[in-house]
Write a protein that holds these residues in place. Sequence first.
Motif, PDB file in Angstrom:
ATOM      1  N   GLU A 310     -13.866   6.493 -34.431  1.00 39.50           N
ATOM      2  CA  GLU A 310     -13.034   7.598 -34.873  1.00 39.50           C
ATOM      3  C   GLU A 310     -11.973   7.146 -35.863  1.00 39.50           C
ATOM      4  O   GLU A 310     -11.641   7.869 -36.808  1.00 39.50           O
ATOM      5  CB  GLU A 310     -12.367   8.265 -33.665  1.00 39.50           C
ATOM      6  CG  GLU A 310     -13.335   9.023 -32.765  1.00 39.50           C
ATOM      7  CD  GLU A 310     -12.614   9.781 -31.674  1.00 39.50           C
ATOM      8  OE1 GLU A 310     -11.361   9.793 -31.689  1.00 39.50           O
ATOM      9  OE2 GLU A 310     -13.295  10.364 -30.821  1.00 39.50           O
ATOM     10  N   ASP A 311     -11.424   5.948 -35.668  1.00 37.52           N
ATOM     11  CA  ASP A 311     -10.320   5.477 -36.501  1.00 37.52           C
ATOM     12  C   ASP A 311     -10.634   4.235 -37.301  1.00 37.52           C
ATOM     13  O   ASP A 311      -9.923   3.921 -38.260  1.00 37.52           O
ATOM     14  CB  ASP A 311      -9.093   5.192 -35.625  1.00 37.52           C
ATOM     15  CG  ASP A 311      -8.636   6.415 -34.853  1.00 37.52           C
ATOM     16  OD1 ASP A 311      -8.524   7.493 -35.468  1.00 37.52           O
ATOM     17  OD2 ASP A 311      -8.414   6.295 -33.625  1.00 37.52           O
ATOM     18  N   GLY A 312     -11.679   3.497 -36.927  1.00 36.90           N
ATOM     19  CA  GLY A 312     -11.935   2.221 -37.581  1.00 36.90           C
ATOM     20  C   GLY A 312     -13.376   1.999 -37.953  1.00 36.90           C
ATOM     21  O   GLY A 312     -14.285   2.692 -37.477  1.00 36.90           O
ATOM     22  N   TYR A 325     -11.215  -2.418 -39.784  1.00 37.66           N
ATOM     23  CA  TYR A 325     -10.468  -1.802 -40.876  1.00 37.66           C
ATOM     24  C   TYR A 325     -10.286  -0.311 -40.601  1.00 37.66           C
ATOM     25  O   TYR A 325     -11.151   0.329 -39.985  1.00 37.66           O
ATOM     26  CB  TYR A 325     -11.203  -1.992 -42.216  1.00 37.66           C
ATOM     27  CG  TYR A 325     -11.370  -3.442 -42.588  1.00 37.66           C
ATOM     28  CD1 TYR A 325     -10.352  -4.135 -43.227  1.00 37.66           C
ATOM     29  CD2 TYR A 325     -12.543  -4.127 -42.271  1.00 37.66           C
ATOM     30  CE1 TYR A 325     -10.498  -5.483 -43.555  1.00 37.66           C
ATOM     31  CE2 TYR A 325     -12.695  -5.466 -42.589  1.00 37.66           C
ATOM     32  CZ  TYR A 325     -11.670  -6.139 -43.233  1.00 37.66           C
ATOM     33  OH  TYR A 325     -11.823  -7.469 -43.541  1.00 37.66           O
ATOM     34  N   ASP A 326      -9.174   0.229 -41.075  1.00 36.72           N
ATOM     35  CA  ASP A 326      -8.925   1.660 -40.953  1.00 36.72           C
ATOM     36  C   ASP A 326      -9.979   2.418 -41.748  1.00 36.72           C
ATOM     37  O   ASP A 326     -10.193   2.139 -42.931  1.00 36.72           O
ATOM     38  CB  ASP A 326      -7.522   1.989 -41.471  1.00 36.72           C
ATOM     39  CG  ASP A 326      -7.139   3.436 -41.238  1.00 36.72           C
ATOM     40  OD1 ASP A 326      -7.658   4.308 -41.978  1.00 36.72           O
ATOM     41  OD2 ASP A 326      -6.321   3.708 -40.338  1.00 36.72           O
ATOM     42  N   ARG A 327     -10.643   3.369 -41.130  1.00 30.74           N
ATOM     43  CA  ARG A 327     -11.760   4.041 -41.799  1.00 30.74           C
ATOM     44  C   ARG A 327     -11.319   4.953 -42.935  1.00 30.74           C
ATOM     45  O   ARG A 327     -12.114   5.277 -43.818  1.00 30.74           O
ATOM     46  CB  ARG A 327     -12.620   4.826 -40.812  1.00 30.74           C
ATOM     47  CG  ARG A 327     -11.959   5.980 -40.116  1.00 30.74           C
ATOM     48  CD  ARG A 327     -12.986   6.809 -39.341  1.00 30.74           C
ATOM     49  NE  ARG A 327     -13.883   7.533 -40.246  1.00 30.74           N
ATOM     50  CZ  ARG A 327     -15.060   8.027 -39.899  1.00 30.74           C
ATOM     51  NH1 ARG A 327     -15.511   7.858 -38.660  1.00 30.74           N
ATOM     52  NH2 ARG A 327     -15.801   8.680 -40.759  1.00 30.74           N
ATOM     53  N   GLU A 328     -10.059   5.363 -42.952  1.00 38.69           N
ATOM     54  CA  GLU A 328      -9.577   6.256 -44.006  1.00 38.69           C
ATOM     55  C   GLU A 328      -8.981   5.496 -45.183  1.00 38.69           C
ATOM     56  O   GLU A 328      -9.093   5.933 -46.323  1.00 38.69           O
ATOM     57  CB  GLU A 328      -8.536   7.222 -43.437  1.00 38.69           C
ATOM     58  CG  GLU A 328      -9.073   8.151 -42.364  1.00 38.69           C
ATOM     59  CD  GLU A 328     -10.219   9.029 -42.871  1.00 38.69           C
ATOM     60  OE1 GLU A 328     -10.199   9.425 -44.064  1.00 38.69           O
ATOM     61  OE2 GLU A 328     -11.144   9.293 -42.072  1.00 38.69           O
ATOM     62  N   THR A 329      -8.346   4.350 -44.925  1.00 39.41           N
ATOM     63  CA  THR A 329      -7.626   3.640 -45.974  1.00 39.41           C
ATOM     64  C   THR A 329      -8.194   2.270 -46.307  1.00 39.41           C
ATOM     65  O   THR A 329      -7.912   1.718 -47.374  1.00 39.41           O
ATOM     66  CB  THR A 329      -6.153   3.450 -45.564  1.00 39.41           C
ATOM     67  OG1 THR A 329      -6.097   2.576 -44.417  1.00 39.41           O
ATOM     68  CG2 THR A 329      -5.510   4.792 -45.223  1.00 39.41           C
ATOM     69  N   LEU A 333      -7.092  -3.655 -39.549  1.00 43.80           N
ATOM     70  CA  LEU A 333      -6.596  -3.352 -38.206  1.00 43.80           C
ATOM     71  C   LEU A 333      -6.412  -4.627 -37.392  1.00 43.80           C
ATOM     72  O   LEU A 333      -5.377  -4.847 -36.786  1.00 43.80           O
ATOM     73  CB  LEU A 333      -7.566  -2.414 -37.481  1.00 43.80           C
ATOM     74  CG  LEU A 333      -7.767  -1.014 -38.077  1.00 43.80           C
ATOM     75  CD1 LEU A 333      -8.830  -0.256 -37.291  1.00 43.80           C
ATOM     76  CD2 LEU A 333      -6.462  -0.236 -38.102  1.00 43.80           C
ATOM     77  N   GLY A 351     -13.805   4.052 -27.615  1.00 43.99           N
ATOM     78  CA  GLY A 351     -12.677   3.213 -27.957  1.00 43.99           C
ATOM     79  C   GLY A 351     -12.907   1.736 -27.765  1.00 43.99           C
ATOM     80  O   GLY A 351     -11.958   0.948 -27.755  1.00 43.99           O
ATOM     81  N   GLY A 368      -8.697  -0.408 -31.053  1.00 42.71           N
ATOM     82  CA  GLY A 368      -7.423  -0.292 -31.726  1.00 42.71           C
ATOM     83  C   GLY A 368      -6.695  -1.598 -31.920  1.00 42.71           C
ATOM     84  O   GLY A 368      -6.037  -1.811 -32.940  1.00 42.71           O
TER      85      GLY A 368
END
Length: 405
Positions: A310-312, A325-329, A333, A351, A368
């Motif tokens: 979801e986030d990475g 790594y952050d999936r959006e930017t 991480l 998670g 995370g």
Amino acid sequence: MARERTWSRRSLLVGCAGIGSAATSGCLRLTDGAAQTETNEQGPSGTADSAESTSTDDAGEPTTSGPASEIELVPAWSGSASAVTTADGDFFFRARFDSIRRTRPDGTTAFEAGIADGYFASISPTYRNALHADDTGVYVGADATDEVDTGARVYALDPESGEERWMFEEPGDGLHDGVRAVTAIDGTVIYASQSSGSGDEQEPIVRGVDAESGDERWRIQLSEGFINGIVARGDRLFVQQTFGLSIYRRSTQELLDERGVSVGFSGIVADGETLFVPGETVRALTLPAGDERWAVDTGRSVNTGAGVGEDGVYVGTESGYVLGYDRETGDELWESRVAGVVEHPPIVDGGVVWVASERGDLSAFDAGTGELLYEEEIASGFEFTVLDGILNDDERDTAYEIRRN
């Protein structure tokens, strides 16, 4: 018994680039960085004692780990097989050399379908996966063995019953014995066929086949190289080869762009509106346009496809690093390390990032923070997958429920 043609990742890379390049289940270890702590005996649940343990690092200095495990793998149901992957919310197994089985996450078998003697379903959670399933059907590539003189096949099965709808066979010219990538969109099944050997010996074909009838609609003939991934979105078709990514207009098969990206045998991954392209530089491209959203130079020899959460987004390296790594930017991480080459694409579920090393260790990290949550020795070269909190591998005849303490 039919003999499966060998598709070794390392031998393929050697041939393509032109340069050279037994374990006991039930042992759980924690590591502190790259250093390994002492081995603890497992209990029946697959976890070790939770007391702190002390060992030494590479310099001989004492190290201390915290609780030995934050995850338990609890046997849930039996019935694994020689190969396993996931698609359309279910597990798919190569139950025997000549059959494929669809199983729900609760262990219920939806169907088992046979394929012809002399062929084996090419399913895997790695770059060798040739299975796509959706509500229109199950489409699976079947590689030809040395027992037959025909080429690879693609089977279309009913998604509920497994009944064969049609079969498309590649020519028996020795150049199209295997299928490594399959997808489907707008009533068309798209796949690539090729063979073993070196990259310059290949003449791969990308075909578009009618999903209802199995009739060929179009083809793209390439002059060389291995095709390890196909993604179709909108009117764009992304074809990933070992050292390049080609973008076609799907409706006309017109080549729109060629990009020199060194992905090796790691597969591209589409998730939502983003296409993740692994490599020493990990890239995120917009879908369907293919514009670059971000790119990050890892500084390491990335050796796997991407695991996307979801986030990475997470990749593994030749030297045993797991990078997040952050999936959006694309911002970093975390990074952690396991003992051994990471060849298996990371799998993200609940998670947790799951990783297999080439030497046979299964490890789990917090998505995370990168904290090591679990490590178990399975077997060298094993493959696994995770779906809805259930873990399956190709070594043990058991599906495990993942419980996080």
